[in-house]
Design an enzyme around this catalytic site. Structure first.
Site, PDB file in Angstrom:
ATOM      1  N   ARG A 155       0.677  -1.122   0.155  1.00 13.30           N
ATOM      2  CA  ARG A 155      -0.025   0.009  -0.159  1.00 13.30           C
ATOM      3  C   ARG A 155       0.963   1.203   0.024  1.00 13.30           C
ATOM      4  NH1 ARG A 155       0.207   2.960   3.817  1.00 13.30           N
ATOM      5  NH2 ARG A 155      -1.770   4.037   3.391  1.00 13.30           N
ATOM      6  N   ILE A 156       0.362   2.332  -0.251  1.00 13.35           N
ATOM      7  CA  ILE A 156       1.109   3.737  -0.112  1.00 13.35           C
ATOM      8  C   ILE A 156       0.155   4.585   0.816  1.00 13.35           C
ATOM      9  CG2 ILE A 156       2.399   3.837  -2.209  1.00 13.35           C
ATOM     10  CD1 ILE A 156       0.366   5.204  -3.636  1.00 13.35           C
ATOM     11  N   ASP A 157       0.538   5.358   1.480  1.00 17.32           N
ATOM     12  CA  ASP A 157       0.220   6.400   2.380  1.00 17.32           C
ATOM     13  C   ASP A 157      -1.302   7.059   1.868  1.00 17.32           C
ATOM     14  OD1 ASP A 157       1.687   5.669   4.372  1.00 17.32           O
ATOM     15  OD2 ASP A 157       3.119   7.338   3.831  1.00 17.32           O
ATOM     16  N   LYS A 158      -2.225   7.460   2.451  1.00 16.03           N
ATOM     17  CA  LYS A 158      -3.275   8.231   2.054  1.00 16.03           C
ATOM     18  C   LYS A 158      -2.901   9.248   1.309  1.00 16.03           C
ATOM     19  CE  LYS A 158      -7.051  10.957   3.793  1.00 16.03           C
ATOM     20  NZ  LYS A 158      -7.707  11.653   5.167  1.00 16.03           N
ATOM     21  N   THR A 160      -0.226   9.939  -0.226  1.00 13.82           N
ATOM     22  CA  THR A 160       0.822   9.813  -1.249  1.00 13.82           C
ATOM     23  C   THR A 160       0.062   9.326  -2.511  1.00 13.82           C
ATOM     24  OG1 THR A 160       2.548   9.177   0.354  1.00 13.82           O
ATOM     25  CG2 THR A 160       2.795   8.486  -1.903  1.00 13.82           C
TER      26      THR A 160
END
Length: 344
Positions: A155-158, A160
């Protein structure tokens, strides 16, 4: 003996969603199929899940991949990478627009917009990427309570933006999980960081773990210490703007907030990263016009300046080498243009 390493617990801000086990078989163990042996010892791991891991080459015995019918022997050292177990979360399909870059029977490549949480969790039970993908795949994937459907491996940060891969079946998920664990994935990010980096290229090494006082952020600890997990970030300067620098980051490991924590650690936090101190003027002049210029940039890019630019990996079925690149989003590009005009 079981040594369990969860590369990242499935919380909202984590980077990868799989777990690794290292097991040394007891001296008195009788011959037994490895799928049955592991299913009896690992919680939430069904025999079919173990068999999928074996088919993906994710089970190693004494350093060599084995099939699910392998008979374990005393003192065997088993290494297994498993997809993360289901959680008690109901996934609600939602018709949310997605930027799907590529799709076939096994994978989907999504260019995630900033502001979108990847999967449902505390405080974010709707409006996530998983809600959107579940709707997109509602006719071909059975939705089960507790499953993170579609199947996430990372996943990637909200806040990002950028490229992500999602699996559409168990075998693809198992193979991608293995490749992420063994670092066979080529991931590159673009970041705008405060300050003028001394070197054109460099490597940041330091264990990453939760801050001892604030569990919402990560901290960097000595690489030889016991705190945190081993993390390496390679970077290359793309463009300099005197007070800020555009860099390309290549991840050798995939820890939570790795780029954000590493660059704060070396004194160059990401531009407008409020959790890591980048949401104030770090470098520059004391002129009021400069302060107004930076504030305007913050308004144009109201998040950390980080974009998952590209992703390269081997297709889980065809073994073809795939590579996906993406353009920087408009908010990121507009701030870069402002810096160019300001400096030059």
């Amino acid at each position: 003996m079981i040594d369990k390493e969860i590369d990242n617990i499935a919380e909202e801000e984590n980077e990868e969603l799989f777990e690794h086990y290292r097991i040394i078989v007891d001296k008195g163990q009788s011959l037994l199929r490895i799928d049955k042996f592991l299913a009896n010892r690992i919680i939430n791991a069904s025999r079919s899940k173990i068999q999928n891991a074996a088919d993906a080459g994710s089970i190693l015995v004494n350093g060599k991949a084995v099939k699910s019918n392998y008979k374990i022997k005393p003192n065997d050292t088993i290494s297994i990478v498993l997809t993360f177990p289901p959680r008690d979360v109901e996934i609600i399909p939602q018709d949310i627009p997605l930027n799907i870059v590529y799709e076939d029977d096994d994978i989907i490549i999504v260019n995630k917009k900033d502001g979108m949480v990847v999967h449902p969790g505390y405080g974010n039970f709707s409006g996530t990427l998983v809600n959107a993908l579940t709707f997109h795949l509602k006719d071909i994937i059975e939705i089960k309570k507790g499953d993170i459907r579609p199947m996430l491996v990372h996943r990637i940060d909200k806040d990002t933006s950028g490229i992500m891969v999602v699996a559409k079946n168990e075998i693809a998920l198992a193979k991608l999980s293995k490749d992420f664990f063994y670092r066979n994935i080529d991931r590159k990010y673009n970041a705008l960081v405060w300050g003028d980096l001394e070197e054109d290229e460099g490597t940041i090494t330091g264990n990453i773990g939760r801050n001892l006082k604030n569990r919402k952020v990560m901290d960097v600890f000595p690489p030889e210490g016991e705190l945190g997990k081993h993390a390496i970030t390679h970077y290359k300067v793309l463009e300099r703007f005197r007070y800020v620098t555009l860099v390309e980051c290549k991840l050798e490991t995939g820890r939570t907030h790795q780029i954000r924590a590493h660059f704060k650690h070396i004194g160059h936090p990401l531009f407008n990263d409020k959790e890591y101190g980048g949401d104030k003027i770090i470098k520059g002049t004391t002129f009021s016009k400069y302060k107004q210029f930076v504030d305007n940039c913050f308004e144009m890019l109201p998040r950390q300046a980080l974009h998952a630019k590209s992703l390269g990996f081997e297709h889980p079925r065809t073994k073809e080498k795939l590579f996906f690149d993406s353009e920087l989003p408009k908010d990121f590009l507009s701030v870069l243009e402002k810096w160019k005009k300001y400096i030059f």
